[in-house]
Design a protein around this motif. Structure first.
Motif, PDB file in Angstrom:
ATOM      1  N   UNK A   3     -15.369  40.318  60.640  1.00  0.00           N
ATOM      2  CA  UNK A   3     -14.206  41.184  60.477  1.00  0.00           C
ATOM      3  C   UNK A   3     -12.901  40.430  60.662  1.00  0.00           C
ATOM      4  N   UNK A   4     -12.861  39.530  61.633  1.00  0.00           N
ATOM      5  CA  UNK A   4     -11.662  38.725  61.863  1.00  0.00           C
ATOM      6  C   UNK A   4     -11.386  37.814  60.672  1.00  0.00           C
ATOM      7  N   UNK A   5     -12.459  37.249  60.105  1.00  0.00           N
ATOM      8  CA  UNK A   5     -12.307  36.378  58.947  1.00  0.00           C
ATOM      9  C   UNK A   5     -11.721  37.161  57.770  1.00  0.00           C
ATOM     10  N   UNK A   6     -12.242  38.349  57.530  1.00  0.00           N
ATOM     11  CA  UNK A   6     -11.747  39.184  56.435  1.00  0.00           C
ATOM     12  C   UNK A   6     -10.286  39.549  56.664  1.00  0.00           C
ATOM     13  N   UNK A   7      -9.951  39.901  57.894  1.00  0.00           N
ATOM     14  CA  UNK A   7      -8.563  40.248  58.224  1.00  0.00           C
ATOM     15  C   UNK A   7      -7.639  39.071  57.973  1.00  0.00           C
ATOM     16  N   UNK A   8      -8.024  37.867  58.421  1.00  0.00           N
ATOM     17  CA  UNK A   8      -7.199  36.677  58.224  1.00  0.00           C
ATOM     18  C   UNK A   8      -6.985  36.390  56.741  1.00  0.00           C
ATOM     19  N   UNK A   9      -8.044  36.488  55.945  1.00  0.00           N
ATOM     20  CA  UNK A   9      -7.938  36.229  54.509  1.00  0.00           C
ATOM     21  C   UNK A   9      -7.035  37.283  53.832  1.00  0.00           C
ATOM     22  N   UNK A  10      -7.141  38.525  54.278  1.00  0.00           N
ATOM     23  CA  UNK A  10      -6.308  39.581  53.711  1.00  0.00           C
ATOM     24  C   UNK A  10      -4.839  39.328  54.028  1.00  0.00           C
TER      25      UNK A  10
END
Length: 97
Positions: A3-10
């Motif tokens: 989830x953190x990875x997705x948030x950072x990429x977004x």
């Protein structure tokens, strides 16, 4: 962790779009006529809810509906900010002369 990875990429995508002048979000529902009417109604000391209930969206998929009070607040705030910035710019120009 995923989830953190997705948030950072977004967030990176939003920053990149902003740098390239691309707006994120839905289509605008406000126009100059709506702003003019909202300013007139604000001058009559109406609440944001009352102002929103008297305005009508004239374009797009939401045509014929009322804007939300949050949209009215954002529209008026952006207008007030732009007026303030214009005034500050004029003051800076006077000081340089």
């Amino acid at each position: 962790m995923e989830g953190e990875y997705i948030r950072d990429r977004t967030l990176e995508g939003h920053e990149s779009a902003h740098k390239n002048g691309i707006a994120i979000g839905g289509a605008t529902v406000t126009d100059e006529a709506m702003l003019s009417m909202a300013l007139h109604l604000r001058g009559q000391d109406l609440s944001l809810r009352e102002i929103a209930s008297r305005l009508v969206i004239t374009q797009g998929a939401k045509r014929g509906r009322h804007p939300s009070p949050a949209t009215v607040m954002r529209m008026l705030r952006d207008h007030d900010t732009s007026i303030t910035e214009l005034g500050a710019g004029a003051d800076d120009a006077k000081q340089r002369l």
